[in-house]
Design an enzyme around this catalytic site. Sequence first.
Site, mmCIF file in Angstrom:
data_model
loop_
_atom_site.group_PDB
_atom_site.id
_atom_site.type_symbol
_atom_site.label_atom_id
_atom_site.label_comp_id
_atom_site.label_asym_id
_atom_site.label_seq_id
_atom_site.Cartn_x
_atom_site.Cartn_y
_atom_site.Cartn_z
ATOM 1 N N ASP A 114 -20.276 -12.870 -47.404
ATOM 2 C CA ASP A 114 -21.122 -13.513 -46.342
ATOM 3 C C ASP A 114 -22.430 -14.035 -46.929
ATOM 4 O OD1 ASP A 114 -22.722 -11.507 -47.579
ATOM 5 O OD2 ASP A 114 -22.761 -9.922 -45.793
ATOM 6 N N GLN A 172 -33.826 -14.875 -35.696
ATOM 7 C CA GLN A 172 -33.596 -14.294 -34.244
ATOM 8 C C GLN A 172 -34.434 -15.134 -33.233
ATOM 9 O OE1 GLN A 172 -34.985 -10.365 -34.718
ATOM 10 N NE2 GLN A 172 -33.109 -9.686 -35.958
ATOM 11 N N HIS A 214 -24.768 -6.862 -40.929
ATOM 12 C CA HIS A 214 -23.821 -7.625 -42.000
ATOM 13 C C HIS A 214 -22.451 -6.985 -41.778
ATOM 14 C CE1 HIS A 214 -27.734 -8.813 -43.921
ATOM 15 N NE2 HIS A 214 -27.491 -9.786 -43.012
ATOM 16 N N SER A 225 -25.738 -8.455 -31.478
ATOM 17 C CA SER A 225 -26.015 -7.875 -30.321
ATOM 18 C C SER A 225 -25.867 -9.118 -29.094
ATOM 19 C CB SER A 225 -27.564 -7.152 -30.157
ATOM 20 O OG SER A 225 -27.633 -6.287 -30.943
#
Length: 498
Positions: free
Chosen positions: A117, A404, A20, A384
């Site tokens: 966020d 993910q 984050h 990533s």
Amino acid sequence: MQSTKLKPHICLLASPGMGHLIPVVELGKRLVAHHDVQVTVFVVASHDDASNSNVHAVPNNNNLFNAVTLPLANISSLVNPDASLGEKILVLMHKSLPALRSAISAMKFRPTALIVDFFGTEAMDVADEFGLLKYMFIASNAWFLACFIHAPAIDKKLLTDEHFNLEKPMELPGCMPVRFQDSLELFLHPNEPIFDFISSIGMKMSLSDGILVNTWDDLEPKTLGSLRDDNLLGRVCKAPVYAIGPLVRSPDVASPSTKTSPSDSRVIILDWLNEQPSQSVIYVSFGSGGTLSAKQMTELAWSLELSQQRFIWVVRPPVENDVSGSYLTVVDNNSAGKLEDYLPHGFLTRTDKVGLVVPEWAPQAEILAHPSVGGFLSHCGWNSTVESIVNGVPMIAWPLHAEQKMNATMLTEEIGVAFRSKELPTESLVTRQEIEMLVRKIMVDKEGHSSIRVRAMELKYGAQKATSNSGSSYKSLSQVAKQCEKSLQELVTLGQGA
């Protein structure tokens, strides 16, 4: 004497964890460098010391970028030790609100806006208290955002009957549906209190002054189109959606955080890469907190050895039944001497000439940007993923937790830059034979799968275009900066601004 132009002051709130913090810091840096604003990043402390070192290592840019770490909140009496990672972060964020309120109140000049966020949505109430513009920052992709924007409109009974019981895909207006096996955990339990809480987050997003997303128009045109279309998800999402990505660390400023002799490790890794042929190395890493079981680690080790391919593998100790087991923990600086304890006997010796095993940390941004790297076995965390895309590096998708699994499906089926195993790694053991096949597929059979490399390079150049001065993402962030500047001028006119 020339007068100094007043600059909007934007505060950003980063929830715990490197996944984050990194995009929040990069957003702040871009606002300072390209959009003429002042930034303060508030970091919610956790037991992971890496967060503090990374944010405070950012150059101050003439006092335009400042970082403030909020005190560590003790939540041990509020959260069950077995609670999900998301629940722990939400409680940490809630307990940090008084400190955030005090910090803003103590500022000499009133900020113009607060950007939070996903886990910091509750802090939008603090923005209201001080009369600030309030923005939501989604550090993931637009498809992830679409799920939460749609949540308040979901029929719980239909979701339970069809998505959970019958394992049918969850439909999202104008977007790719979410398959049952990829679904976020909360959508599998719509009658739990957490679902109502998440739905309230979706509603708060729509009431913000804007939603910033770490993606770009050419990467997710269909989903972004739905979020902006009043006949699709735009009916629910009343706030404008700004695609401002990709936000990634620059290789030359990637911070080594607090690992053992990080500068030495960086030099060793980059020197080793400099000796390898172009696109000959596969990089293996599971992010800042991803972990494997002991059996799965053994299978992965054997697959790398059997593939006979060059590799860099970032290794941390195995953890059973917790794929995010290292997310909020302090790094053990003595772990380098324990590699032999959880890798196959003789592995390090047998692979010494072709592989580099790195304990705990590696300079990922620099590794992925290196011409010797030709593939990335990744947990598909969005940071990533974006770092791989902007460098034109195709992936082997190995999703572990959170969104993910959705990212892995997007990468393999919609975007077309990744391969993946037949079964989810979280559901069954992926054998050494299958992993070896995937490694060789991406590293050896380049001619047979040239399309995935062509696509990766297309996206690389598309990302560069989006963030250029005439690109879509640059223009989107400019709109936000201009809104903040307009708000500042109004405050000055009223005698309330800096």
